[in-house]
Design an enzyme around this catalytic site. Structure first.
Site, mmCIF file in Angstrom:
data_model
loop_
_atom_site.group_PDB
_atom_site.id
_atom_site.type_symbol
_atom_site.label_atom_id
_atom_site.label_comp_id
_atom_site.label_asym_id
_atom_site.label_seq_id
_atom_site.Cartn_x
_atom_site.Cartn_y
_atom_site.Cartn_z
ATOM 1 N N GLY A 185 30.190 -46.326 -75.430
ATOM 2 C CA GLY A 185 28.593 -46.728 -75.981
ATOM 3 C C GLY A 185 28.639 -46.424 -77.519
ATOM 4 O O GLY A 185 29.389 -45.802 -78.177
ATOM 5 N N CYS A 186 27.535 -47.149 -78.026
ATOM 6 C CA CYS A 186 27.423 -47.161 -79.402
ATOM 7 C C CYS A 186 27.061 -45.575 -79.970
ATOM 8 O O CYS A 186 27.727 -45.177 -80.898
ATOM 9 C CB CYS A 186 26.220 -47.964 -79.667
ATOM 10 S SG CYS A 186 24.590 -47.734 -79.108
ATOM 11 N N TYR A 187 26.446 -44.907 -79.335
ATOM 12 C CA TYR A 187 25.901 -43.662 -79.705
ATOM 13 C C TYR A 187 27.122 -42.762 -79.560
ATOM 14 O O TYR A 187 27.706 -41.812 -80.331
ATOM 15 C CB TYR A 187 25.011 -42.784 -79.034
ATOM 16 C CG TYR A 187 23.422 -43.450 -79.491
ATOM 17 C CD1 TYR A 187 22.962 -43.262 -80.648
ATOM 18 C CD2 TYR A 187 22.590 -44.101 -78.361
ATOM 19 C CE1 TYR A 187 21.731 -43.761 -80.833
ATOM 20 C CE2 TYR A 187 21.248 -44.497 -78.793
ATOM 21 C CZ TYR A 187 20.781 -44.439 -80.200
ATOM 22 O OH TYR A 187 19.631 -44.836 -80.525
ATOM 23 N N THR A 190 30.250 -43.599 -79.530
ATOM 24 C CA THR A 190 31.239 -43.728 -80.646
ATOM 25 C C THR A 190 31.287 -43.003 -82.031
ATOM 26 O O THR A 190 31.933 -42.493 -82.355
ATOM 27 C CB THR A 190 31.453 -45.248 -80.914
ATOM 28 O OG1 THR A 190 31.743 -46.115 -79.652
ATOM 29 C CG2 THR A 190 32.403 -45.732 -82.052
ATOM 30 N N ALA A 191 29.904 -43.225 -82.229
ATOM 31 C CA ALA A 191 29.309 -42.416 -83.723
ATOM 32 C C ALA A 191 29.663 -40.869 -83.599
ATOM 33 O O ALA A 191 30.175 -40.599 -84.364
ATOM 34 C CB ALA A 191 28.227 -43.061 -84.268
#
Lengths: 344, 344, 344, 344
Positions: free
Chosen positions: C147-149, C151-152
């Site tokens: 997911g995007c969150y 990953t960061a």
């Protein structure tokens, strides 16, 4: 192929750097600046990261003479001073500033309020509206890259004007631009809190792109009259829309009009014509070299409406510069520019 | 004074609520909705907070007949159906929708694509472009509040048209609007990721505000011809700018033109004329009932450029509605509207 | 190499299309959709233009089985249903949805509120946080893209957690995201007028990315405790910033910390560590596959602050998917992703 | 009542002007500036229009001594120099700058990097966090108006800290602010093209509002430890959200927590507490003096999350200044501030 960018700390320069870094025929892209020396470009633009060799140099004619091509992405006056010497030494110059766009130095001085470049070089400079000047661009030694508004406006008007379909005194251009067109220099006019949630009109009837547009229109149809041209600042970073109004000489069908545009641009990789009833939005060309055009004809008023959009830093600056550079080097004009817009 | 807002869950309704809550002569402001019943307005609009009495009711003619005045901030068709009965019972009606703006029901049906309100009520309705219709507004029982684009455009054009200074077939209006003008209904066209960093043109030559503008121009000068009118969606929430172009019949000085506007609007509390060389931005009227106007004249083309800005939810909807309501009630038109724009 | 995108009418799908169109090893990229059939992708996304072959097909297992690789950019539930059959037929699957991220189906069902994919495939799926899982990714048949969150957040936390430098119960993640992360479906929550000039917090302690982050942290350090995790909607289209706070077990110097990160990521083409005192902004990775990280240590509180930014549609979705696809195909992970961020 | 604003060419000054123009007890509001003299305020702020008497004067102690009250909306250092003399002459001073907020001059000098105001006046100054200091405010001669971040943060933390419900060393504040908080001075950090589509973190662990917050927390609970405090720049003009995390000493129910907040603020006209599961967004207080607060408690981590939003120019500057001014003059604190937020 070794190239240099002068003015790499501005937005057009940074966009050139992005493009040339990924260009298949460019081995090395050095960066120059009149304001910084010995500093890595990432100090100004952290998004660049630790790209090898991206250290800013100060302008030096001997050093610059060694490149195959030099791009000027500089404020008015810089290329007018430096480019002639480079051209004389056989360096191909692509100038993104306005210094070589107007053939008549007196007109330049009236609209830009500063001394024009030497007349001989104004004459030698080739105006790089690529789609309508490919042959000359291929031979150019000094390429004058069009302004952002003129690119969107002229690509939108060319078929109508060349085919003499519209009244010569009837053109009104209502242009809208994102804020990056104003450059990176800080000022109240580009302050976020002043621009956000706001539309402003500026330089009414006084924009230096007016003579540039009129000059080109005049080469297409000598009977053309002055245009009305307004520019608006829009709360977005990139993008230009030119909404263009003109009176037709005689009624025609929208389908015929769209066919004319499709035919005119059938060999143009970067111009896309919308179907009847469809119009492009600026975001649909974001980050790309496309110019998208939509058309309407209103029987009630006998006016045609042309909507032409570009990314001001791409087709309106760095993208078209690379397109012209490609042709000057004998390559396909799309090299290094074959990517879709970034959406959304 | 007891008033009701029908359609309080939309943006114009919410703006009316904000204004009427702080209005010095309104003791009570109730809210109605066709979609919700028994729910507090803060469920839809948390910014309202726990205001006493702001519970949504469903439409009921008996209940509504008891108010001194009723505001409709509803989609097309609602007021056309409900307002006549209220008018018949002596309730003052202020309609923010387009249902009573066009005097000719056939024109309404062509542009709105739905059945018009009864002809007798179309006739009785007073068009509330306040600055040019104050006497009639004072006597109105059924007030039709102008559209947002017509307000900005007509206030910008009135002196030129009434004084017959421009060619009757030369008007081009290039209008730009914030997204709140499209209402609160969710759709791809108002999706943030689609609108942000984007300019879109829409309803080219097809906006329902065209006949509304032309109708009023025609009452000022029977010789007026159809206008060219384009609308653009701008990535901001509030604000409209109409950039208006027209050909003058004979040359005049900009100073004279500006004097004409200042004289025309000298009694208008909410119209402000800029000095020569200055133009208003939409943010300079944000949240207020002002319409700011700037003017240019270009000798090269013989065209005048008028720049007229409003907040579409204020002077373009709820603000002008309250201004008209004030006159209908016999008060000073500025009551409840005496505040500066919110800047920045 | 022939590939297919399922869900090409969403934002991640469109971004995949942009990347795969320009990918040096992809000859053909077909597009599938559960909602449209026989329509050109440009009907949904005009920015794509008349790309040959970009006609949407409906999902069909026989047709899909013929591709070398299939990307799912679909809502929850779709890949869970379709991917197993494709994997069984030897098609490499890259799934951008959350269906295969959580190893424990019961956890999936609790956080996603729907039935989990078959346990055998949950087990086979390789979690594609590329920088920390390259070997497994190279062997993957079913790749679950993070997911995007996560990953960061995970790239920002990995060195601290793996080296056991922070208290296991001290992690607080305050994440900020652009609106494109919410997808293209229209709703009040993504309406421009609601999001613009606004910051909203959402899914407080309830975001489905929490178990995904905790699962990976747990594999790095089995003693890790639950995290506090908040997500905020920011008025921008692209970009995620995770601001991460944690208590250190014992004091260290900022320089040592930054050295640790530089060492940890020295082979990572897409992770860039900022110098002391410098922090990345989301725009500095816009449109690119980079994850930029900055670090601070506060002696007053004994807390470290990690700032990690990505473009949610790139490293947070399509970019990382292509990076993983490259590894799965035996290529260099940077193929088709070697371009700088678009700035400004 | 005659009042003066010093620093009317900044954003807080302009916001004060908007409020005081419409204030029921202010007959006259004059404007002063250190940079301009004899120029109408509308030259700097066209939105103001031709308000009578709004001509900027230069600072003059004799002239200023004649007002009932003087507001300083000035950069650091100005009020520290000028305010004591005015206080000595019996003028009520409301200072929106940070010059009198820190009781300990040495702390001021460390965080602000400049000389502190005289210690006697630092001592006399009353810190105007209205809701928690009303009695002292009523008696104040020199009122130090809180900073924007401290206002949102302290109102969000007060009940938790005063009731000693949270671990004293556990507070982490992740704050987000619109750009107007950075003032009107142009710079690269507020350039639209740099800020738009971007989130930036700044002054990590180094913001001058940290000691201001800690000073007040310390008066509520002497055992409080240093806080972790981060500030983020958001692409919007107005609004602050403080997302606050803290560890509870012992578990409690969310309902009890919300009841505590409702009780704590039951007499506070401008503080609104959300229901369980609801959180405020910055736009919900736009242009108003409200501070809206939402709360969450996570059993998994034992942490409470407080979300506190204000309009940084209103409750975070000019609005709270007027609220304090009202109390100092013996009026109801809501005078001139009774309006709903502008939405959307």
């Amino acid at each position: 192929m070794k190239v240099a960018i002068i003015g790499a700390t501005g937005y057009s320069g940074a966009e050139l750097f992005r493009l040339l870094q990924a260009h298949p025929h460019v081995d090395r892209c050095d960066v120059y600046s009149s304001s910084q020396d010995g500093v890595h470009l990432s100090e100004s633009f952290p998004h660049v990261g630790a790209v090898d060799g991206a250290v800013l140099h100060k302008l030096d004619i001997e050093a610059l003479a060694k490149y195959d091509a030099v791009f000027f992405a500089t404020p008015p006056g810089v290329s007018g001073e430096w480019a002639p010497a480079l051209v004389d030494r056989g360096v191909k110059v692509i100038d993104l500033s306005g210094d070589f766009r107007l053939k008549d130095g007196a007109v330049y001085e009236r609209w830009y309020g500063r001394e024009a470049a030497p007349a001989a070089y104004l004459k030698r400079a080739v105006y790089g509206l690529t789609e309508w000047n490919r042959d000359a661009v291929r031979e150019a030694e000094l390429l004058s890259n069009p302004g952002c508004y003129p690119t969107a406006t002229l690509l939108g008007l060319a078929p109508l004007v060349k085919e003499r379909l519209i009244e010569e005194d009837s053109i009104i251009v209502d242009a809208k631009s994102g804020v990056s067109g104003a450059g990176r220099k800080a000022g109240l006019g580009t302050h976020f809190s002043e621009v956000n949630e706001n539309v402003k009109i500026y330089k009414v009837n006084a924009h230096q792109h007016i003579p540039e547009i009129e000059q080109m229109l005049g080469t297409w149809n000598g009977a053309m009259k002055p245009i009305t041209f307004s520019t608006h600042l829009i709360p977005m970073t990139r993008g230009i829309m030119s909404t263009i109004y003109a009176k037709v000489k005689q009624p025609f069908s929208l389908n015929d009009l769209i066919d004319l545009y499709k035919t005119s641009y059938e060999d143009a990789s970067f111009v896309r014509i919308r179907q009847p009833g469809k119009f492009p939005a600026t975001k649909e060309v974001y980050g790309s070299n496309y110019c998208d055009i939509g058309l309407a004809y209103d029987e009630r008023t006998g006016r045609v409406t042309v909507v032409s959009v570009i990314d001001n830093l791409m087709k309106g600056a760095a993208g078209q510069a690379v397109q012209n550079f490609n042709l000057m080097m004998g390559w396909d004009e799309v090299e290094g520019l074959c990517f879709l817009p970034t959406y959304p």
